[in-house]
Design a protein around this motif. Structure first.
Motif, PDB file in Angstrom:
ATOM      1  N   GLY A  58       0.820  -1.214   0.000  1.00 24.44           N
ATOM      2  CA  GLY A  58       0.000   0.000   0.000  1.00 24.44           C
ATOM      3  C   GLY A  58       0.847   1.255   0.000  1.00 24.44           C
ATOM      4  N   LEU A  59       1.959   1.251   0.754  1.00 25.78           N
ATOM      5  CA  LEU A  59       2.830   2.427   0.807  1.00 25.78           C
ATOM      6  C   LEU A  59       3.515   2.659  -0.537  1.00 25.78           C
ATOM      7  N   VAL A  60       3.954   1.581  -1.170  1.00 26.60           N
ATOM      8  CA  VAL A  60       4.587   1.712  -2.484  1.00 26.60           C
ATOM      9  C   VAL A  60       3.600   2.259  -3.514  1.00 26.60           C
ATOM     10  N   VAL A  61       2.373   1.757  -3.490  1.00 21.47           N
ATOM     11  CA  VAL A  61       1.361   2.257  -4.419  1.00 21.47           C
ATOM     12  C   VAL A  61       1.076   3.734  -4.169  1.00 21.47           C
ATOM     13  N   PHE A  62       0.958   4.110  -2.907  1.00 18.14           N
ATOM     14  CA  PHE A  62       0.679   5.500  -2.562  1.00 18.14           C
ATOM     15  C   PHE A  62       1.800   6.409  -3.065  1.00 18.14           C
ATOM     16  N   VAL A  63       3.045   6.047  -2.741  1.00 15.33           N
ATOM     17  CA  VAL A  63       4.185   6.872  -3.157  1.00 15.33           C
ATOM     18  C   VAL A  63       4.286   6.920  -4.685  1.00 15.33           C
ATOM     19  N   GLY A  64       4.068   5.773  -5.347  1.00 10.59           N
ATOM     20  CA  GLY A  64       4.154   5.758  -6.798  1.00 10.59           C
ATOM     21  C   GLY A  64       3.117   6.645  -7.453  1.00 10.59           C
ATOM     22  N   VAL A  65       1.879   6.567  -6.977  1.00  5.51           N
ATOM     23  CA  VAL A  65       0.823   7.408  -7.548  1.00  5.51           C
ATOM     24  C   VAL A  65       1.108   8.884  -7.272  1.00  5.51           C
ATOM     25  N   TYR A  66       1.594   9.188  -6.066  1.00  7.24           N
ATOM     26  CA  TYR A  66       1.923  10.572  -5.714  1.00  7.24           C
ATOM     27  C   TYR A  66       3.011  11.127  -6.646  1.00  7.24           C
ATOM     28  N   LEU A  67       4.083  10.363  -6.849  1.00 13.43           N
ATOM     29  CA  LEU A  67       5.174  10.824  -7.709  1.00 13.43           C
ATOM     30  C   LEU A  67       4.718  10.989  -9.149  1.00 13.43           C
ATOM     31  N   VAL A  68       3.973  10.007  -9.655  1.00 12.02           N
ATOM     32  CA  VAL A  68       3.504  10.095 -11.038  1.00 12.02           C
ATOM     33  C   VAL A  68       2.581  11.289 -11.226  1.00 12.02           C
ATOM     34  N   LEU A  69       1.693  11.515 -10.262  1.00 13.06           N
ATOM     35  CA  LEU A  69       0.749  12.628 -10.371  1.00 13.06           C
ATOM     36  C   LEU A  69       1.474  13.965 -10.416  1.00 13.06           C
ATOM     37  N   VAL A  70       2.343  14.214  -9.448  1.00 15.97           N
ATOM     38  CA  VAL A  70       3.021  15.513  -9.382  1.00 15.97           C
ATOM     39  C   VAL A  70       4.007  15.662 -10.538  1.00 15.97           C
ATOM     40  N   PHE A  71       4.750  14.589 -10.832  1.00 12.28           N
ATOM     41  CA  PHE A  71       5.727  14.654 -11.917  1.00 12.28           C
ATOM     42  C   PHE A  71       5.040  14.918 -13.249  1.00 12.28           C
ATOM     43  N   ARG A  72       3.974  14.187 -13.518  1.00 10.53           N
ATOM     44  CA  ARG A  72       3.281  14.332 -14.804  1.00 10.53           C
ATOM     45  C   ARG A  72       2.587  15.685 -14.909  1.00 10.53           C
ATOM     46  N   THR A  74       3.319  18.542 -13.517  1.00 11.51           N
ATOM     47  CA  THR A  74       4.246  19.659 -13.681  1.00 11.51           C
ATOM     48  C   THR A  74       5.032  19.566 -14.969  1.00 11.51           C
ATOM     49  N   SER A  75       4.855  18.496 -15.739  1.00 11.67           N
ATOM     50  CA  SER A  75       5.511  18.366 -17.044  1.00 11.67           C
ATOM     51  C   SER A  75       4.522  18.601 -18.178  1.00 11.67           C
ATOM     52  N   LYS A  76       3.405  17.878 -18.134  1.00 14.76           N
ATOM     53  CA  LYS A  76       2.354  18.019 -19.139  1.00 14.76           C
ATOM     54  C   LYS A  76       1.021  17.816 -18.443  1.00 14.76           C
ATOM     55  N   ALA A  77       0.238  18.876 -18.389  1.00 14.36           N
ATOM     56  CA  ALA A  77      -0.980  18.871 -17.583  1.00 14.36           C
ATOM     57  C   ALA A  77      -1.946  17.783 -18.030  1.00 14.36           C
ATOM     58  N   MET A  78      -2.510  17.094 -17.041  1.00 15.54           N
ATOM     59  CA  MET A  78      -3.538  16.088 -17.305  1.00 15.54           C
ATOM     60  C   MET A  78      -4.912  16.742 -17.196  1.00 15.54           C
ATOM     61  N   GLY A  79      -5.934  15.992 -17.574  1.00 14.63           N
ATOM     62  CA  GLY A  79      -7.291  16.490 -17.460  1.00 14.63           C
ATOM     63  C   GLY A  79      -7.678  16.689 -15.997  1.00 14.63           C
ATOM     64  N   ARG A  80      -8.539  17.673 -15.754  1.00 14.80           N
ATOM     65  CA  ARG A  80      -8.917  18.001 -14.375  1.00 14.80           C
ATOM     66  C   ARG A  80      -9.637  16.834 -13.704  1.00 14.80           C
ATOM     67  N   GLN A  81     -10.498  16.163 -14.422  1.00 15.20           N
ATOM     68  CA  GLN A  81     -11.218  15.025 -13.820  1.00 15.20           C
ATOM     69  C   GLN A  81     -10.259  13.902 -13.456  1.00 15.20           C
ATOM     70  N   ARG A  82      -9.263  13.688 -14.299  1.00 16.17           N
ATOM     71  CA  ARG A  82      -8.283  12.650 -14.005  1.00 16.17           C
ATOM     72  C   ARG A  82      -7.466  13.011 -12.763  1.00 16.17           C
ATOM     73  N   VAL A  83      -7.113  14.273 -12.627  1.00 19.93           N
ATOM     74  CA  VAL A  83      -6.364  14.714 -11.449  1.00 19.93           C
ATOM     75  C   VAL A  83      -7.212  14.546 -10.194  1.00 19.93           C
ATOM     76  N   LEU A  84      -8.479  14.974 -10.259  1.00 21.96           N
ATOM     77  CA  LEU A  84      -9.356  14.834  -9.104  1.00 21.96           C
ATOM     78  C   LEU A  84      -9.550  13.365  -8.729  1.00 21.96           C
ATOM     79  N   PHE A  85      -9.701  12.512  -9.717  1.00 18.92           N
ATOM     80  CA  PHE A  85      -9.846  11.084  -9.437  1.00 18.92           C
ATOM     81  C   PHE A  85      -8.597  10.533  -8.747  1.00 18.92           C
ATOM     82  N   THR A  86      -7.410  10.955  -9.226  1.00 17.23           N
ATOM     83  CA  THR A  86      -6.160  10.465  -8.639  1.00 17.23           C
ATOM     84  C   THR A  86      -6.008  10.945  -7.204  1.00 17.23           C
TER      85      THR A  86
END
Length: 395
Positions: A58-72, A74-86
């Motif tokens: 669970g901790l690995v999944v949490f950290v991985g999703v957090y890194l992917v969300l912030v990294f992605r 701040t590089s190329k914006a995702m859709g707002r609904q996708r961000v809210l879902f994440t």
């Protein structure tokens, strides 16, 4: 690339190459140092093997999703609904892990707040961040002995979330400023092109039209009235000469020499001639246009003479500001260790420098530099030009 450009590329844009990718990942992942509480709980919390495995997953999944969300984001914006879902997924996972493993896992809510602040517009994050903190407080109240931890995490969660909101706004403002600066530069270039086109039209439009008309008239008069045709040809010559003078004057204005440009040109010319350049000059700020132009022309002429005629091995250029009883002046000295002055009669170049200096009440002094292969050899040219009191010091 400058430090500011690299910082912009790392924090606000997609990484360019492996180096920026690593820096960006470190910049985002450095905050994971606060994950020590759940890690310590996994290692020494008395959990069963199955619980430790599921908690680690669970901790690995949490950290991985957090890194992917912030990294992605701040590089190329995702859709707002996708961000809210994440973010919702991160919040739900934080609730599940905290309720399953206990108080140390409440720190995950801080990262949910940071994710919201870093990825969502302020109108959404200012509502979502307090909501996440409220969920954290509610979750903590259901746990045993969690009041102290919850109290300690409320401020970091709010501060981290809203701080990232500020960082996001700062990055957005930086992007807008960079775009505005590029637009201003483009507009300035377009304006300069329009000014050049307008000036050339004003200079040559009338002259060329007149030349065309007189040429046509001379052609019609030539068979029967050659004398009148000759008058028209003479007028054409006069008009064309005047147009040439006007164009040269305009080009001189566009290409007015400056001290920084001539200093750089002098260093290049001397190096190409195999002469060691000892330049002890930093072009001062605030030099009036006419004195600067005179000194720049003088430096160009002096360096040209050193390269062509001196046979020198070393040339020293010194530009200093001096204070005299008559006011401040700027002194330029160009000295070499060559064969000395070519003769008692000044050439056209030195005569031209003296005439330019006279127009700005400057002075010209020439003589042996004392640095040549024999006593009294070498040549030094000294120009002194009075300047305004606002001149910055070069010393």
């Amino acid at each position: 690339m400058s430090d500011d450009d690299e910082t912009y590329a790392v924090t606000a844009g997609p990484p360019q190459g492996r180096h920026q990718f690593v820096i960006k990942l470190l910049w985002i992942g450095i905050w994971l140092a606060f994950m020590n509480a759940p890690v310590k709980d996994l290692l020494g919390g008395g959990h069963t093997g199955w619980a430790r495995a599921s908690g680690a997953l669970g901790l690995v999944v949490f950290v991985g999703v957090y890194l992917v969300l912030v990294f992605r984001q701040t590089s190329k914006a995702m859709g707002r609904q996708r961000v809210l879902f994440t973010i919702t997924f991160l919040g739900a996972l934080a609730v599940l892990l905290a309720l399953t493993f206990g108080v140390p896992w409440l720190v995950l809510f801080v990262y949910v707040c940071v994710s919201a602040g870093a990825t969502l517009p302020i109108r959404y994050s200012r509502l979502l961040i307090p909501l996440v903190v409220a969920v954290m407080v509610g979750t903590g109240l259901t746990l045993h002995d969690a009041r102290e931890t919850v109290t300690a995490l409320v401020f970091p969660a709010l501060l981290g979330g809203f701080a990232m909101t500020g960082v996001r706004q700062l990055i957005r403002t930086t992007i807008q400023l960079r775009e505005a600066r590029a637009t201003v530069a483009q507009l300035a270039a377009n304006e300069e092109r329009l000014r050049l086109a307008r000036d050339l039209h004003d200079l040559l439009g009338h002259s060329l039209s007149l030349i065309t008309l007189k040429s046509e008239l001379a052609g019609r008069l030539l068979p029967e009235h050659p004398d009148r045709a000759a008058e028209q040809v003479a007028d054409i010559e006069q008009v064309s000469r005047q147009a040439l003078v006007d164009v040269r004057s305009a080009v001189t204005g566009y290409r007015r020499p400056t001290l920084p440009g001539e200093l750089a040109g002098a260093r290049t010319a001397l190096a190409a001639a195999g002469i060691t350049a000892d330049i002890r000059a930093d072009a001062p700020e605030g030099v009036p246009e006419e004195p600067e132009e005179v000194l720049a022309w003088g430096m160009r002429e002096a360096v040209t003479n050193v390269v062509r005629h001196s046979g020198a091995r070393r040339c020293t250029i010194t530009l200093t500001r001096r204070q005299t009883l008559d006011g401040p002046l700027l002194e330029l000295v160009v000295a070499d260790d060559g064969r000395g002055a070519p003769g008692p009669k000044a050439g056209n170049g030195l005569t031209g420098i003296a005439e330019r200096l006279a127009a700005v009440e400057g002075t010209l002094v020439t003589g042996p530099a004392g640095g040549g292969p024999a006593p009294g050899k070498g040549f030094a040219l000294t120009l002194r030009v009075p300047v305004g009191s606002g001149l910055g010091s070069t010393e």
